[in-house]
Scaffold this active site. Structure first.
Site, PDB file in Angstrom:
ATOM      1  N   SER A 241       0.668  -0.957  -0.155  1.00  0.00           N
ATOM      2  CA  SER A 241      -0.166   0.259  -0.273  1.00  0.00           C
ATOM      3  C   SER A 241       0.572   1.358  -0.145  1.00  0.00           C
ATOM      4  O   SER A 241       0.497   1.934  -0.782  1.00  0.00           O
ATOM      5  CB  SER A 241      -0.692  -0.146   1.234  1.00  0.00           C
ATOM      6  OG  SER A 241      -0.355   0.041   2.629  1.00  0.00           O
ATOM      7  N   HIS A 271      -1.842  -9.179   1.852  1.00  0.00           N
ATOM      8  CA  HIS A 271      -1.847  -7.518   2.673  1.00  0.00           C
ATOM      9  C   HIS A 271      -2.962  -7.415   3.515  1.00  0.00           C
ATOM     10  O   HIS A 271      -3.160  -8.418   4.039  1.00  0.00           O
ATOM     11  CB  HIS A 271      -1.506  -6.195   1.050  1.00  0.00           C
ATOM     12  CG  HIS A 271      -1.040  -4.970   2.082  1.00  0.00           C
ATOM     13  ND1 HIS A 271      -0.371  -5.076   3.305  1.00  0.00           N
ATOM     14  CD2 HIS A 271      -1.009  -3.777   1.590  1.00  0.00           C
ATOM     15  CE1 HIS A 271       0.282  -3.980   3.440  1.00  0.00           C
ATOM     16  NE2 HIS A 271       0.272  -3.018   2.439  1.00  0.00           N
ATOM     17  N   HIS A 318       5.357 -13.472   7.157  1.00  0.00           N
ATOM     18  CA  HIS A 318       5.727 -11.632   6.943  1.00  0.00           C
ATOM     19  C   HIS A 318       6.553 -11.407   6.276  1.00  0.00           C
ATOM     20  O   HIS A 318       7.731 -12.407   6.318  1.00  0.00           O
ATOM     21  CB  HIS A 318       6.306 -10.498   8.286  1.00  0.00           C
ATOM     22  CG  HIS A 318       5.675  -8.735   8.044  1.00  0.00           C
ATOM     23  ND1 HIS A 318       6.550  -8.329   7.080  1.00  0.00           N
ATOM     24  CD2 HIS A 318       4.470  -8.137   8.222  1.00  0.00           C
ATOM     25  CE1 HIS A 318       6.308  -6.897   7.537  1.00  0.00           C
ATOM     26  NE2 HIS A 318       4.687  -6.616   7.721  1.00  0.00           N
ATOM     27  N   ARG A 327       2.446  -4.716  16.925  1.00  0.00           N
ATOM     28  CA  ARG A 327       1.307  -4.149  16.603  1.00  0.00           C
ATOM     29  C   ARG A 327       0.390  -5.430  17.059  1.00  0.00           C
ATOM     30  O   ARG A 327      -0.244  -4.745  17.550  1.00  0.00           O
ATOM     31  CB  ARG A 327       1.203  -3.807  15.151  1.00  0.00           C
ATOM     32  CG  ARG A 327       2.259  -2.815  14.443  1.00  0.00           C
ATOM     33  CD  ARG A 327       2.253  -2.332  12.783  1.00  0.00           C
ATOM     34  NE  ARG A 327       2.478  -3.489  12.471  1.00  0.00           N
ATOM     35  CZ  ARG A 327       1.945  -4.194  10.809  1.00  0.00           C
ATOM     36  NH1 ARG A 327       1.629  -2.738  10.629  1.00  0.00           N
ATOM     37  NH2 ARG A 327       2.427  -5.547  10.109  1.00  0.00           N
ATOM     38  N   ASP A 373      -2.145  -8.300  11.336  1.00  0.00           N
ATOM     39  CA  ASP A 373      -3.850  -9.126  10.930  1.00  0.00           C
ATOM     40  C   ASP A 373      -4.376 -10.074  12.068  1.00  0.00           C
ATOM     41  O   ASP A 373      -5.674 -10.429  11.652  1.00  0.00           O
ATOM     42  CB  ASP A 373      -3.641  -8.915   9.733  1.00  0.00           C
ATOM     43  CG  ASP A 373      -3.374  -7.733   8.531  1.00  0.00           C
ATOM     44  OD1 ASP A 373      -4.129  -6.950   9.270  1.00  0.00           O
ATOM     45  OD2 ASP A 373      -2.477  -8.354   7.966  1.00  0.00           O
TER      46      ASP A 373
HETATM   47  N1  HAX Z   1       0.410 -19.592   6.229  1.00  0.00           N
HETATM   48  C1  HAX Z   1       0.920 -21.322   5.832  1.00  0.00           C
HETATM   49  N2  HAX Z   1       2.552 -21.047   4.982  1.00  0.00           N
HETATM   50  C2  HAX Z   1       3.039 -20.034   5.028  1.00  0.00           C
HETATM   51  C3  HAX Z   1       2.674 -18.789   5.373  1.00  0.00           C
HETATM   52  C4  HAX Z   1       1.297 -18.647   6.639  1.00  0.00           C
HETATM   53  N3  HAX Z   1       1.005 -17.695   6.868  1.00  0.00           N
HETATM   54  N4  HAX Z   1       3.571 -17.860   5.484  1.00  0.00           N
HETATM   55  C5  HAX Z   1       4.369 -18.289   4.527  1.00  0.00           C
HETATM   56  N5  HAX Z   1       4.282 -18.976   4.059  1.00  0.00           N
HETATM   57  C6  HAX Z   1       4.458 -20.051   3.346  1.00  0.00           C
HETATM   58  C7  HAX Z   1       4.699 -19.103   1.473  1.00  0.00           C
HETATM   59  O1  HAX Z   1       3.602 -19.076   0.891  1.00  0.00           O
HETATM   60  C8  HAX Z   1       5.290 -19.975   1.036  1.00  0.00           C
HETATM   61  O2  HAX Z   1       5.739 -20.620   0.928  1.00  0.00           O
HETATM   62  P1  HAX Z   1       6.260 -21.308  -0.960  1.00  0.00           P
HETATM   63  O3  HAX Z   1       7.660 -21.259  -1.538  1.00  0.00           O
HETATM   64  O4  HAX Z   1       5.535 -22.818  -1.314  1.00  0.00           O
HETATM   65  O5  HAX Z   1       5.758 -20.450  -1.701  1.00  0.00           O
HETATM   66  C9  HAX Z   1       7.069 -19.425   1.719  1.00  0.00           C
HETATM   67  O6  HAX Z   1       6.355 -20.310   3.430  1.00  0.00           O
HETATM   68  C10 HAX Z   1       7.611 -18.866   2.228  1.00  0.00           C
HETATM   69  O7  HAX Z   1       7.664 -17.525   2.154  1.00  0.00           O
HETATM   70  P2  HAX Z   1       7.752 -16.435   3.090  1.00  0.00           P
HETATM   71  O8  HAX Z   1       9.276 -15.903   2.530  1.00  0.00           O
HETATM   72  O9  HAX Z   1       7.955 -16.678   4.355  1.00  0.00           O
HETATM   73  O10 HAX Z   1       6.685 -14.952   2.971  1.00  0.00           O
HETATM   74  P3  HAX Z   1       6.805 -14.141   2.037  1.00  0.00           P
HETATM   75  O11 HAX Z   1       7.648 -12.958   2.114  1.00  0.00           O
HETATM   76  O12 HAX Z   1       6.961 -14.854   1.005  1.00  0.00           O
HETATM   77  O13 HAX Z   1       5.136 -13.949   2.427  1.00  0.00           O
HETATM   78  C11 HAX Z   1       2.844 -13.489   3.778  1.00  0.00           C
HETATM   79  C12 HAX Z   1       4.496 -12.421   3.165  1.00  0.00           C
HETATM   80  C13 HAX Z   1       2.632 -12.049   4.740  1.00  0.00           C
HETATM   81  C14 HAX Z   1       2.567 -13.205   2.119  1.00  0.00           C
HETATM   82  C15 HAX Z   1       3.477 -14.976   3.501  1.00  0.00           C
HETATM   83  O14 HAX Z   1       3.571 -15.211   5.112  1.00  0.00           O
HETATM   84  C16 HAX Z   1       1.602 -15.208   3.631  1.00  0.00           C
HETATM   85  O15 HAX Z   1       1.247 -15.141   3.052  1.00  0.00           O
HETATM   86  N6  HAX Z   1       0.963 -15.181   4.968  1.00  0.00           N
HETATM   87  C17 HAX Z   1      -0.339 -15.067   5.621  1.00  0.00           C
HETATM   88  C18 HAX Z   1      -1.289 -13.788   5.056  1.00  0.00           C
HETATM   89  C19 HAX Z   1      -0.956 -12.884   5.706  1.00  0.00           C
HETATM   90  O16 HAX Z   1      -1.489 -12.530   6.644  1.00  0.00           O
HETATM   91  N7  HAX Z   1      -0.706 -11.291   5.147  1.00  0.00           N
HETATM   92  C20 HAX Z   1      -0.494  -9.949   6.009  1.00  0.00           C
HETATM   93  C21 HAX Z   1       1.151  -9.965   6.420  1.00  0.00           C
HETATM   94  C22 HAX Z   1       0.731  -8.639   6.922  1.00  0.00           C
HETATM   95  C23 HAX Z   1       0.664  -7.520   6.163  1.00  0.00           C
HETATM   96  O17 HAX Z   1       0.286  -6.381   5.089  1.00  0.00           O
HETATM   97  N8  HAX Z   1      -0.556  -6.384   6.619  1.00  0.00           N
HETATM   98  O18 HAX Z   1      -1.400  -5.292   5.907  1.00  0.00           O
END
Ligand code: HAX
Length: 441
Positions: A241, A271, A318, A327, A373
């Protein structure tokens, strides 16, 4: 000139001179290297942006102008003694770079009250959408309708001098910030309260008035809104964002256009939409297990089921953080103070015990800890705000504080059009064969 604007310009002139000197003396110093995998993996760890308002440390979490969340809770002026900080104070801090006094915060509150009138055609535009439209869609449409009010856009068309960009941006940022709670509350009442709207209360602070316009008169809900609006405001510049707002703003798109872009990014489930996904996921767990208070074992089974279906556990992980998000902790503290016996809040705390070791055991999740979140929905439900599709709008109203303060800095520092280099996989293959000259201009 308004005192706030004058202080901002004085501060910005100093910073601008400092930056010129830094670039002149150190502009050629290298701050890192970029690997091939980084360009395929979301540019993680590449430093490529300047955002003055806040800085994220992977282990410590966010600091706003050097202050952590607990420090802000102690130092920022409050509506109630011993209560939560007023988000207007955080806005002042991000904008001016100094902690505000009570008077400074009162001045911001009063500026926002004075600028808060939303023209009727904005509401008419929202009304033209089906009520079933997602609240974030309605929110972005409302912001876009309001764009006709942009001073920046009008002045640019009239032939504005470059030196005045910051001034018009500043006015747009404050106008938008002042009007967002009204637009958001309108959407809430339209979608969930049969279109019975509540007029603003000009005696209340920005977050308190927002809560009031949504129909919540409980003083402790107002406190939650003050905390919520403070902790969601900013998370340095690279998150979707903030980055989208900055990127679109770099084309000199006005703050309304730029902020709408940021909100479209916030509406993604990886996000900001994660806050609705968390509570939806908990409600589905209760329904599928047919229990109100699942045990830790039942939660663990449900987490494993979620993962086995190829889904993420919302609210965990994250891109940058590597510890429990402060937070999350601030919201947990709020829960302990105001609703220690809430069953839903206790489920969130049990999930916090259960999820990290399971994610750790996958061996690939870089951060198994909760993010912002994971907690917010349970606090809102406690006060009766069960309409979880609306939660990302709350996040959006708060995020405006950070990204609009940043946009003011972008313009006053004359940050240029953002235009990183991209490559094709074909060109990568040629480069690997030593034909790197193709990556010229
Ligand atoms: N549940 C399951 N698997 C997860 C995970 C979770 N909460 N978090 C990461 N992983 C997985 C990823 O999907 C990725 O899998 P693949 O290799 O199979 O694609 C692997 O672990 C490595 O990911 P990472 O390097 O640890 O995390 P990224 O930087 O790629 O992604 C995310 C960060 C926040 C997108 C991710 O942790 C996620 O999808 N979390 C759940 C959604 C969420 O809570 N989003 C909010 C984040 C905070 C925010 O911006 N708020 O607004």
């Amino acid at each position: 000139m308004e005192v706030l604007k004058e202080r901002f310009k004085t501060k910005a002139d100093l910073v601008s001179t400092e930056i010129k000197d830094i670039i002149k003396e150190h502009g050629n110093r290298k701050i890192g290297e970029v690997t091939l995998s980084q360009i395929y993996q979301g540019m993680r760890g590449i430093t490529g942006l300047v955002t003055e308002t806040s800085l994220l440390d992977a282990n410590e979490g966010i600091r706003f102008r050097g202050y952590s969340i607990p420090e802000l809770q102690a130092k920022l002026p409050k509506a109630i003694d011993g209560g939560e900080p007023l988000p207007e104070g955080l806005f002042y801090l991000m904008l001016i770079g100094e902690l505000p006094e009570k008077d400074d915060v009162a001045r911001v509150t009063s500026i926002l009250q004075r600028r808060s009138h939303v023209p009727n055609y904005v509401f008419d535009t929202i009304e033209s959408l089906p009520v079933s439209a997602h609240p974030m869609t309605q929110f972005v449409v409302g912001i876009m309708a309001l764009q006709t009010e942009s001073q920046f856009s009008k002045k640019y068309q009239g032939g504005m001098n470059k030196k005045d960009y910051w001034d018009a941006t500043f006015d747009d940022a404050l106008d938008l910030l002042a009007r967002l709670p009204r637009i958001a509350a309108y959407i809430y009442r339209r979608k969930y309260k049969e279109g019975v709207h509540i007029q603003p209360n000009g005696l209340l602070d920005w977050a308190g008035n927002f809560a009031h316009m949504m129909g919540y008169e409980d003083e402790s809900f107002w406190e939650l809104m003050r905390l919520y609006m403070t902790i969601h405001a900013d998370h340095e510049g690279g998150n979707v964002s903030a980055h989208a707002t900055h990127l679109v703003g770099s084309a000199l798109s006005d703050p309304f256009l730029s902020f709408a872009a940021g909100m479209n990014g916030l509406a993604g489930p990886l996000h900001g939409l994660a806050n609705q996904e968390v509570i939806k996921w908990i409600f589905e767990m209760q329904e599928q297990l047919s229990v109100e208070n699942p045990s830790k074992e039942q939660i663990a089974d449900y987490v494993r089921k979620t993962l086995s279906e190829g889904k993420v556990v919302p609210g965990y992980g994250h891109a940058v953080l590597r510890k429990t998000d402060p937070r999350f902790t601030a919201q947990m503290e709020f829960g302990k103070k105001h609703m220690p016996d809430s069953p839903l809040v206790n489920i969130v705390w049990n999930i916090y015990d259960v999820v990290p070791p399971i994610l750790q055991s996958l061996g690939k999740v870089k951060n198994p800890w909760p993010n912002v979140d994971a907690h917010s929905g349970a606090l809102l439900v406690h006060y009766g705000m069960v309409e979880y599709e609306f939660y990302t709008v709350l996040f959006g109203v708060s995020r405006a504080l950070g990204v609009l303060a940043s946009l003011c800095w972008d313009r006053v520092l004359s940050l240029p059009l953002e235009r990183p280099k991209s490559v094709t996989t074909e060109s990568v293959k040629l480069w690997l064969q030593g034909k790197d000259e193709i990556w010229g201009e």
